[in-house]
Design an enzyme around this catalytic site. Structure first.
Site, PDB file in Angstrom:
ATOM      1  N   GLN A 103      49.286  44.261  47.207  1.00 41.29           N
ATOM      2  CA  GLN A 103      48.242  45.181  46.759  1.00 41.29           C
ATOM      3  C   GLN A 103      47.251  45.355  47.905  1.00 41.29           C
ATOM      4  O   GLN A 103      46.686  44.383  48.397  1.00 41.29           O
ATOM      5  CB  GLN A 103      47.533  44.639  45.528  1.00 41.29           C
ATOM      6  CG  GLN A 103      46.525  45.627  44.948  1.00 41.29           C
ATOM      7  CD  GLN A 103      45.752  45.025  43.790  1.00 41.29           C
ATOM      8  OE1 GLN A 103      45.011  44.076  43.970  1.00 41.29           O
ATOM      9  NE2 GLN A 103      45.933  45.586  42.603  1.00 41.29           N
ATOM     10  N   TYR A 173      36.833  50.305  42.751  1.00 43.13           N
ATOM     11  CA  TYR A 173      36.914  49.985  44.170  1.00 43.13           C
ATOM     12  C   TYR A 173      36.672  51.307  44.923  1.00 43.13           C
ATOM     13  O   TYR A 173      36.379  52.327  44.320  1.00 43.13           O
ATOM     14  CB  TYR A 173      38.277  49.384  44.492  1.00 43.13           C
ATOM     15  CG  TYR A 173      38.427  47.914  44.116  1.00 43.13           C
ATOM     16  CD1 TYR A 173      37.934  47.417  42.909  1.00 43.13           C
ATOM     17  CD2 TYR A 173      39.061  47.015  44.960  1.00 43.13           C
ATOM     18  CE1 TYR A 173      38.068  46.084  42.564  1.00 43.13           C
ATOM     19  CE2 TYR A 173      39.201  45.674  44.634  1.00 43.13           C
ATOM     20  CZ  TYR A 173      38.700  45.214  43.428  1.00 43.13           C
ATOM     21  OH  TYR A 173      38.830  43.890  43.095  1.00 43.13           O
ATOM     22  N   ARG A 349      48.340  38.366  32.394  1.00 40.79           N
ATOM     23  CA  ARG A 349      47.929  37.123  31.745  1.00 40.79           C
ATOM     24  C   ARG A 349      49.095  36.358  31.117  1.00 40.79           C
ATOM     25  O   ARG A 349      49.117  35.110  31.153  1.00 40.79           O
ATOM     26  CB  ARG A 349      46.869  37.432  30.682  1.00 40.79           C
ATOM     27  CG  ARG A 349      45.537  37.844  31.251  1.00 40.79           C
ATOM     28  CD  ARG A 349      44.613  38.417  30.185  1.00 40.79           C
ATOM     29  NE  ARG A 349      45.106  39.687  29.667  1.00 40.79           N
ATOM     30  CZ  ARG A 349      44.540  40.368  28.671  1.00 40.79           C
ATOM     31  NH1 ARG A 349      43.460  39.872  28.074  1.00 40.79           N
ATOM     32  NH2 ARG A 349      45.016  41.519  28.278  1.00 40.79           N
TER      33      ARG A 349
END
Length: 395
Positions: A103, A173, A349
């Site tokens: 990423q 971002y 998760r």
């Protein structure tokens, strides 16, 4: 899509030029396991566990394209000194039969300038809720530098053995903050209309594609909804997705939601661990979060496949392969994604809780995730990301 024609999520699949052993992707969950901007044994071991657990591809998060693009002072920055460690990581993942993605992105106003020692950049001058310092309005020279740095990062990722890069266009971002009309108050060619606000994101994706060609896969992680009034919204996300498809710069889209600046829990449905966040914050953030944190760290109900309804609207608008993120915890939800026309699923998760979940689902389709969505794993991103309920890797 008829059930009998939907692809098998656990069968091999092609993503751009890359062949994956199945259609599951370990989503980017910031590990905080690099030190001094370099790969550590802990970071390698983290991704090896997920690769050995059966995913088709694991994603290394978050690797900054420039020093001022970090969210903190320890993150990996794409530079020659990092190459040997990154190559060691990709080789270790490949030894387990999985592919590996990096990423890449620039944190923009999400950067903590106290920790990075550098000014945070944003579309407009503002006060950072992260560092309580001023966010600098990026100049066109800053933006040109950031665009070039994305291309350089992608090129280096290919050189050190990554199979893909995932370009971060979400969570407010830098690229996402430019997309947001709430954050972007510019009056130049990067502000105002959606075409102007999307200019930076589209330039970044073109630079990445030009840098790697078809050597590796290119994914874009794009917000559908910032989760704040006046922010980027789904109708605009559909248009940007169409522009990305028009440009031919991406092999797959992964749609996300939320703002790391203004509404971080909007992506992470489930419990809001306000008290735990306050406990790890330095002053004055500790006191602020303790007193009014529930206004910022909000709680949203969890359900499996919780981003499907919105992502379905993007799915209908483009022909690009798409990755479904959000509440992917079991085989029925994976199969539902395939029937809806998504080519891949991304899991965060649930895999922190059980890195071997994919192997277990393959052995028994009735397997249910042990993740209870208490979201205390989010708090561990300050010390080394892990599930607080899972046995320690060292125990």
């Amino acid at each position: 899509m008829p059930e009998d024609s939907a692809p098998d999520v656990l069968a091999p699949a092609t993503l751009g030029p890359v062949r994956l052993r199945n259609r599951t992707i370990k989503a980017a969950t910031y590990e905080n396991m690099a030190r001094g901007g370099l790969v550590t044994d802990a970071l390698v071991d983290f991704h090896v566990r997920h690769a050995a657990g059966g995913v088709g591809m694991t994603t290394v998060a978050y690797c900054a394209v420039t020093p001022d693009g970090r969210t903190d002072g320890e993150q990996i920055v794409w530079r020659p000194e990092a190459a040997a460690g990154l190559r060691r990581l990709t080789e270790a993942v490949h030894d387990q039969g999985a592919a590996v993605s990096a990423q890449i992105g620039h944190s923009g106003p999400v950067a903590n300038s106290v920790k990075t020692g550098l000014p945070a950049l944003g579309p407009s001058r503002s006060r950072s809720l992260v560092s309580l310092r001023t966010v600098k309005a990026a100049t066109t020279a800053d933006l040109d530098r950031v665009v070039r740095a994305h291309g350089d990062a992608a090129r280096m990722a290919a050189e050190v053995g990554f199979d893909a890069v995932e370009v971060h266009l979400g969570h407010n971002y830098l690229a996402s903050s430019f997309l947001s009309p709430k954050l972007n108050k510019r009056r130049d060619s990067y502000g105002g209309s959606l075409a102007n606000r999307a200019r930076l994101a589209l330039r970044i994706m073109r630079a990445v594609r030009e840098a790697v060609g078809d050597r590796i896969a290119v994914l874009a992680k794009l917000n559908m909804d910032d989760g704040v009034p006046g922010g980027f919204w789904l109708d605009e996300a559909v248009t940007v997705a169409r522009w990305l498809e028009r440009d031919g710069t991406v092999d797959a889209l992964e749609m996300t939601v939320g703002s790391s600046l203004l509404n971080p829990m909007y992506l992470f449905k489930g419990d809001a661990p306000v008290r735990e966040f306050a406990a790890v914050m330095p002053e004055p953030l500790h006191t602020g979060v303790k007193l009014v944190g529930n206004r910022f760290i909000r709680e949203y109900p969890y359900q499996d496949g919780y981003l499907l309804d919105d992502a379905r609207q993007v799915r209908a608008a483009v022909d690009l392969p798409m990755v479904l993120l959000g509440g992917i915890t079991n085989r029925p939800t994976m199969d539902a994604a395939m029937r809806e026309g998504f080519q891949f699923v991304a899991m965060g998760r649930a895999l922190l809780r059980e890195p071997d979940l994919i192997n277990r689902v393959a052995a028994d389709p009735g397997t249910r995730s042990l993740c209870n969505h208490n979201n205390k794993c989010m708090v561990t991103t300050f010390t080394g990301t892990r599930c607080v309920l899972a046995p320690s890797a060292d125990s």
